[in-house]
Each structure stands twice: as structure tokens, then as C-alpha cells.
Scaffold this motif. Structure first.
Motif, PDB file in Angstrom:
ATOM      1  N   ASN A  29     -14.831 -13.535  10.833  1.00  0.00           N
ATOM      2  CA  ASN A  29     -15.320 -14.917  10.896  1.00  0.00           C
ATOM      3  C   ASN A  29     -15.712 -15.489   9.543  1.00  0.00           C
ATOM      4  OD1 ASN A  29     -17.686 -13.591  10.358  1.00  0.00           O
ATOM      5  ND2 ASN A  29     -18.688 -14.135  12.288  1.00  0.00           N
ATOM      6  N   THR A  30     -15.339 -14.826   8.442  1.00  0.00           N
ATOM      7  CA  THR A  30     -15.744 -15.338   7.131  1.00  0.00           C
ATOM      8  C   THR A  30     -14.728 -16.225   6.445  1.00  0.00           C
ATOM      9  OG1 THR A  30     -15.150 -13.139   6.349  1.00  0.00           O
ATOM     10  CG2 THR A  30     -17.461 -13.685   6.316  1.00  0.00           C
ATOM     11  N   GLN A  31     -13.439 -15.994   6.681  1.00  0.00           N
ATOM     12  CA  GLN A  31     -12.433 -16.734   5.912  1.00  0.00           C
ATOM     13  C   GLN A  31     -11.164 -16.930   6.738  1.00  0.00           C
ATOM     14  OE1 GLN A  31     -11.307 -14.802   2.247  1.00  0.00           O
ATOM     15  NE2 GLN A  31      -9.549 -16.098   1.954  1.00  0.00           N
ATOM     16  N   ALA A  32     -10.626 -18.123   6.666  1.00  0.00           N
ATOM     17  CA  ALA A  32      -9.299 -18.382   7.237  1.00  0.00           C
ATOM     18  C   ALA A  32      -8.276 -18.228   6.124  1.00  0.00           C
ATOM     19  CB  ALA A  32      -9.245 -19.797   7.816  1.00  0.00           C
ATOM     20  N   TYR A  33      -7.087 -17.768   6.471  1.00  0.00           N
ATOM     21  CA  TYR A  33      -6.003 -17.619   5.495  1.00  0.00           C
ATOM     22  C   TYR A  33      -4.904 -18.620   5.827  1.00  0.00           C
ATOM     23  CZ  TYR A  33      -8.147 -13.177   4.234  1.00  0.00           C
ATOM     24  OH  TYR A  33      -9.024 -12.210   3.808  1.00  0.00           O
ATOM     25  N   ASP A  34      -4.339 -19.223   4.789  1.00  0.00           N
ATOM     26  CA  ASP A  34      -3.239 -20.171   4.987  1.00  0.00           C
ATOM     27  C   ASP A  34      -1.876 -19.501   4.915  1.00  0.00           C
ATOM     28  OD1 ASP A  34      -4.897 -22.394   5.333  1.00  0.00           O
ATOM     29  OD2 ASP A  34      -5.064 -22.691   3.168  1.00  0.00           O
ATOM     30  N   HIS A  35      -1.752 -18.477   4.068  1.00  0.00           N
ATOM     31  CA  HIS A  35      -0.445 -17.847   3.859  1.00  0.00           C
ATOM     32  C   HIS A  35      -0.589 -16.339   3.692  1.00  0.00           C
ATOM     33  CE1 HIS A  35       0.218 -22.043   2.478  1.00  0.00           C
ATOM     34  NE2 HIS A  35       1.312 -21.872   3.202  1.00  0.00           N
ATOM     35  N   LEU A  36      -0.525 -15.619   4.810  1.00  0.00           N
ATOM     36  CA  LEU A  36      -0.521 -14.157   4.765  1.00  0.00           C
ATOM     37  C   LEU A  36       0.906 -13.674   5.007  1.00  0.00           C
ATOM     38  CD1 LEU A  36      -3.710 -13.009   6.714  1.00  0.00           C
ATOM     39  CD2 LEU A  36      -3.310 -12.975   4.251  1.00  0.00           C
ATOM     40  N   LEU A  37       1.359 -12.771   4.156  1.00  0.00           N
ATOM     41  CA  LEU A  37       2.730 -12.280   4.220  1.00  0.00           C
ATOM     42  C   LEU A  37       2.728 -10.766   4.376  1.00  0.00           C
ATOM     43  CD1 LEU A  37       5.786 -12.994   3.846  1.00  0.00           C
ATOM     44  CD2 LEU A  37       5.439 -12.464   1.413  1.00  0.00           C
ATOM     45  N   LEU A  38       3.420 -10.266   5.394  1.00  0.00           N
ATOM     46  CA  LEU A  38       3.633  -8.828   5.549  1.00  0.00           C
ATOM     47  C   LEU A  38       4.858  -8.437   4.737  1.00  0.00           C
ATOM     48  CD1 LEU A  38       3.055  -8.163   9.344  1.00  0.00           C
ATOM     49  CD2 LEU A  38       1.856  -7.078   7.444  1.00  0.00           C
ATOM     50  N   THR A  39       4.725  -7.404   3.913  1.00  0.00           N
ATOM     51  CA  THR A  39       5.862  -6.900   3.146  1.00  0.00           C
ATOM     52  C   THR A  39       6.088  -5.431   3.511  1.00  0.00           C
ATOM     53  OG1 THR A  39       4.596  -6.129   1.224  1.00  0.00           O
ATOM     54  CG2 THR A  39       5.300  -8.450   1.235  1.00  0.00           C
ATOM     55  N   PHE A  40       7.353  -5.026   3.460  1.00  0.00           N
ATOM     56  CA  PHE A  40       7.740  -3.661   3.827  1.00  0.00           C
ATOM     57  C   PHE A  40       8.606  -3.085   2.715  1.00  0.00           C
ATOM     58  CE2 PHE A  40       7.035  -6.151   7.565  1.00  0.00           C
ATOM     59  CZ  PHE A  40       6.318  -5.314   8.409  1.00  0.00           C
ATOM     60  N   GLN A  41       8.296  -1.857   2.304  1.00  0.00           N
ATOM     61  CA  GLN A  41       9.058  -1.223   1.239  1.00  0.00           C
ATOM     62  C   GLN A  41       9.149   0.277   1.489  1.00  0.00           C
ATOM     63  OE1 GLN A  41       8.179  -2.306  -2.840  1.00  0.00           O
ATOM     64  NE2 GLN A  41       8.561  -0.214  -3.534  1.00  0.00           N
ATOM     65  N   MET A  42      10.297   0.846   1.142  1.00  0.00           N
ATOM     66  CA  MET A  42      10.496   2.295   1.128  1.00  0.00           C
ATOM     67  C   MET A  42      11.053   2.668  -0.230  1.00  0.00           C
ATOM     68  SD  MET A  42      12.275   2.874   4.870  1.00  0.00           S
ATOM     69  CE  MET A  42      12.225   4.666   4.839  1.00  0.00           C
ATOM     70  N   GLU A  43      10.758   3.889  -0.668  1.00  0.00           N
ATOM     71  CA  GLU A  43      11.358   4.364  -1.904  1.00  0.00           C
ATOM     72  C   GLU A  43      12.765   4.870  -1.622  1.00  0.00           C
ATOM     73  OE1 GLU A  43       8.701   7.089  -3.844  1.00  0.00           O
ATOM     74  OE2 GLU A  43       7.466   5.439  -4.555  1.00  0.00           O
ATOM     75  N   ILE A  44      13.558   4.951  -2.658  1.00  0.00           N
ATOM     76  CA  ILE A  44      14.942   5.388  -2.555  1.00  0.00           C
ATOM     77  C   ILE A  44      14.985   6.866  -2.182  1.00  0.00           C
ATOM     78  CG2 ILE A  44      17.079   5.749  -3.857  1.00  0.00           C
ATOM     79  CD1 ILE A  44      16.172   3.361  -5.638  1.00  0.00           C
ATOM     80  N   LEU A  45      15.820   7.206  -1.189  1.00  0.00           N
ATOM     81  CA  LEU A  45      16.121   8.602  -0.869  1.00  0.00           C
ATOM     82  C   LEU A  45      17.446   8.949  -1.530  1.00  0.00           C
ATOM     83  CD1 LEU A  45      15.349   8.743   2.971  1.00  0.00           C
ATOM     84  CD2 LEU A  45      14.001   9.767   1.133  1.00  0.00           C
ATOM     85  N   PHE A  46      17.485  10.048  -2.251  1.00  0.00           N
ATOM     86  CA  PHE A  46      18.722  10.472  -2.900  1.00  0.00           C
ATOM     87  C   PHE A  46      19.332  11.622  -2.127  1.00  0.00           C
ATOM     88  CE2 PHE A  46      16.513   8.264  -6.280  1.00  0.00           C
ATOM     89  CZ  PHE A  46      17.521   7.476  -6.790  1.00  0.00           C
ATOM     90  N   GLY A  47      20.679  11.729  -2.167  1.00  0.00           N
ATOM     91  CA  GLY A  47      21.408  12.768  -1.447  1.00  0.00           C
ATOM     92  C   GLY A  47      21.036  14.156  -1.920  1.00  0.00           C
ATOM     93  N   GLY A  48      21.253  15.125  -1.039  1.00  0.00           N
ATOM     94  CA  GLY A  48      20.872  16.499  -1.346  1.00  0.00           C
ATOM     95  C   GLY A  48      22.044  17.452  -1.372  1.00  0.00           C
ATOM     96  N   GLY A  49      23.099  17.137  -2.108  1.00  0.00           N
ATOM     97  CA  GLY A  49      24.202  18.061  -2.291  1.00  0.00           C
ATOM     98  C   GLY A  49      25.101  18.216  -1.077  1.00  0.00           C
ATOM     99  N   THR A  50      25.315  17.163  -0.303  1.00  0.00           N
ATOM    100  CA  THR A  50      26.203  17.242   0.850  1.00  0.00           C
ATOM    101  C   THR A  50      27.488  16.501   0.536  1.00  0.00           C
ATOM    102  OG1 THR A  50      25.454  15.197   1.867  1.00  0.00           O
ATOM    103  CG2 THR A  50      24.186  17.181   2.378  1.00  0.00           C
TER     104      THR A  50
END
Length: 145
Positions: A29-50
Motif C-alpha cells: 500500500n505504499t507505492q503504485a507503479y506505472d511501468h513494471l516489466l518482467l524480463t526473462f533470461q538464460m545463459e548460453i548452454l554449449f554442446g558437450g562433445g556430441t
């Protein structure tokens, strides 16, 4: 912000079914937000010799369930080993005081890509102030069939 999924983590299989998770954002109840953005990120997975083609390409599809229609729509998933500065983010939706919003997502691993573990890093950013309001790392592992 809280994130929930069956078993507390995503366990994906290349070319397999998507796994769902929810993100719940609660405002006091303290603050209203005008622009909240959800962001999603993953790190790069590299192949394992297949012999299977691998590489740093996305290899994943993130979708958000449209609350009005129930249809799954593409959502932005950043694949990178660096952090995107909050100042580069724009947009977002309002979150009035004393409000709770739950959004449904699902993540699928495409048939081709590397296996391994890296969390889905979820940030809630106030794009008006370039400030992270909340963060959560959702444990995620990806295996080959």
C-alpha cells in the motif's frame, strides 16, 4: 514477486513438452507503479562433445498465456551471458497499490541444442526509475532425449 512450478524447478527435454510456471507480483500500500516489466533470461548452454548440432542459439521458446483469450503467445526470452542494463528496458504495465497479478508462462526446449543446467533469471523492473524491484532464479535443467 514469487515464482511457482511443479517441483520448484523446470526439467526440460529437448523436443519434449513445455513446462508451465507462474509469476505472481504483489504490491503493498505504499507505492503504485506505472511501468513494471518482467524480463526473462538464460545463459548460453554449449554442446558437450556430441554429434548432434549444438551451439549458442536460443534453443528455447518462452510463451505467456493471454488472460483474455487463454491462448499462448510468444514472450521475450534473452539468451546471453551478460546482464542487460535496466536503463535499456522500456514498457511494462501498471501495478496499483494493494494489487496482486499472476501471469502464466511455459518454457519448451527445442529439439536441437545443448543440454545442461542454467536458471531462468526473472527480473521485475520499474522502467520509470530503471530499478530492479524483484529478482528470482528459477532452476532449470535441459536434457537430450
Amino acid at each position: 514477486m514469487s515464482v511457482e512450478t511443479r517441483g520448484g524447478r523446470l526439467t526440460l527435454v529437448r523436443g519434449g513438452a513445455a513446462q508451465e510456471f507462474t509469476v505472481t507480483v504483489r504490491n503493498g500500500n505504499t507505492q503504485a507503479y506505472d511501468h513494471l516489466l518482467l524480463t526473462f533470461q538464460m545463459e548460453i548452454l554449449f554442446g558437450g562433445g556430441t554429434a548432434e548440432p549444438t551451439g549458442p542459439g536460443p534453443g528455447f521458446v518462452l510463451e505467456r498465456k493471454d488472460p483474455a483469450t487463454g491462448a499462448w503467445r510468444p514472450a521475450t526470452l534473452r539468451i546471453a551471458n551478460d546482464s542487460l542494463p535496466n536503463a535499456l528496458l522500456r514498457g511494462g504495465t501498471p501495478l496499483p497499490r494493494d494489487t496482486t497479478r499472476t501471469e502464466h508462462y511455459r518454457l519448451r526446449a527445442l529439439r536441437v541444442g545443448a543440454a545442461g543446467s542454467t536458471p531462468v533469471m526473472i527480473r521485475l523492473v520499474d522502467t520509470d526509475t530503471d530499478r530492479s524491484v524483484a529478482t528470482f532464479n528459477l532452476p532449470t535443467s535441459t536434457a537430450r532425449r
